[in-house]
Design a protein around this motif. Structure first.
Motif, mmCIF file in Angstrom:
data_model
loop_
_atom_site.group_PDB
_atom_site.id
_atom_site.type_symbol
_atom_site.label_atom_id
_atom_site.label_comp_id
_atom_site.label_asym_id
_atom_site.label_seq_id
_atom_site.Cartn_x
_atom_site.Cartn_y
_atom_site.Cartn_z
ATOM 1 N N THR A 41 -11.883 -17.965 -1.245
ATOM 2 C CA THR A 41 -11.308 -19.285 -1.435
ATOM 3 C C THR A 41 -10.198 -19.173 -2.476
ATOM 4 N N TYR A 42 -9.006 -19.555 -2.079
ATOM 5 C CA TYR A 42 -7.853 -19.524 -2.977
ATOM 6 C C TYR A 42 -7.787 -20.845 -3.746
ATOM 7 N N ARG A 43 -7.262 -20.797 -4.958
ATOM 8 C CA ARG A 43 -7.200 -21.981 -5.808
ATOM 9 C C ARG A 43 -6.142 -22.978 -5.357
ATOM 10 N N SER A 44 -5.073 -22.457 -4.750
ATOM 11 C CA SER A 44 -3.969 -23.331 -4.373
ATOM 12 C C SER A 44 -3.183 -22.698 -3.232
ATOM 13 N N THR A 45 -2.287 -23.489 -2.656
ATOM 14 C CA THR A 45 -1.421 -22.924 -1.613
ATOM 15 C C THR A 45 -0.483 -21.883 -2.213
ATOM 16 N N SER A 46 -0.172 -22.008 -3.487
ATOM 17 C CA SER A 46 0.662 -21.000 -4.153
ATOM 18 C C SER A 46 -0.039 -19.642 -4.177
ATOM 19 N N ASP A 47 -1.339 -19.652 -4.462
ATOM 20 C CA ASP A 47 -2.114 -18.406 -4.453
ATOM 21 C C ASP A 47 -2.202 -17.831 -3.042
ATOM 22 N N LEU A 48 -2.329 -18.704 -2.067
ATOM 23 C CA LEU A 48 -2.384 -18.273 -0.669
ATOM 24 C C LEU A 48 -1.057 -17.641 -0.265
ATOM 25 N N ALA A 76 1.061 -16.244 -2.282
ATOM 26 C CA ALA A 76 1.164 -14.976 -3.005
ATOM 27 C C ALA A 76 0.390 -13.874 -2.281
ATOM 28 N N ALA A 77 -0.755 -14.216 -1.706
ATOM 29 C CA ALA A 77 -1.532 -13.235 -0.941
ATOM 30 C C ALA A 77 -0.781 -12.802 0.309
ATOM 31 N N GLY A 124 4.066 -6.947 1.699
ATOM 32 C CA GLY A 124 4.535 -5.770 0.975
ATOM 33 C C GLY A 124 3.748 -4.529 1.359
ATOM 34 N N LEU A 125 2.435 -4.674 1.490
ATOM 35 C CA LEU A 125 1.603 -3.553 1.930
ATOM 36 C C LEU A 125 2.006 -3.100 3.329
ATOM 37 N N LEU A 126 2.282 -4.064 4.194
ATOM 38 C CA LEU A 126 2.643 -3.772 5.574
ATOM 39 C C LEU A 126 3.976 -3.038 5.653
ATOM 40 N N SER A 127 4.914 -3.426 4.803
ATOM 41 C CA SER A 127 6.239 -2.806 4.833
ATOM 42 C C SER A 127 6.296 -1.512 4.025
ATOM 43 N N GLY A 128 5.265 -1.274 3.228
ATOM 44 C CA GLY A 128 5.239 -0.053 2.425
ATOM 45 C C GLY A 128 6.052 -0.149 1.150
ATOM 46 N N SER A 129 6.519 -1.357 0.818
ATOM 47 C CA SER A 129 7.310 -1.517 -0.396
ATOM 48 C C SER A 129 6.396 -1.711 -1.596
ATOM 49 N N ASP A 130 6.971 -1.562 -2.763
ATOM 50 C CA ASP A 130 6.235 -1.786 -3.998
ATOM 51 C C ASP A 130 6.043 -3.292 -4.155
#
Length: 66
Positions: A30-37, A39-40, A46-52
């Motif tokens: 459960t995320y605290r806000s849509t902002s946290d969602l 950010a996820a 970023g993980l998918l693209s392989g970038s930092d």
């Protein structure tokens, strides 16, 4: 464990539906806000693209003696 693409799809579905709780692989988050969602989503893209995906925050303080 789900892949970043699968997590992004779940996160975007939740965001589109206005839901902050996501269940995947027997785990509930459960995320605290849509902002946290959002950010996820950003993090997993970023993980998918392989970038930092780490972002650093900085603050500058200026002292004015006058």
């Amino acid at each position: 464990m789900s892949t970043p693409a699968e997590r992004i799809a779940k996160l975007e579905e939740a965001l589109g539906n206005g839901v902050l709780t996501i269940e995947s692989d027997g785990e509930r988050i459960t995320y605290r806000s849509t902002s946290d969602l959002k950010a996820a989503i950003f993090y997993n893209r970023g993980l998918l693209s392989g970038s930092d995906v780490q972002r650093t925050a900085s603050t500058i303080a200026v002292f004015d003696p006058s």
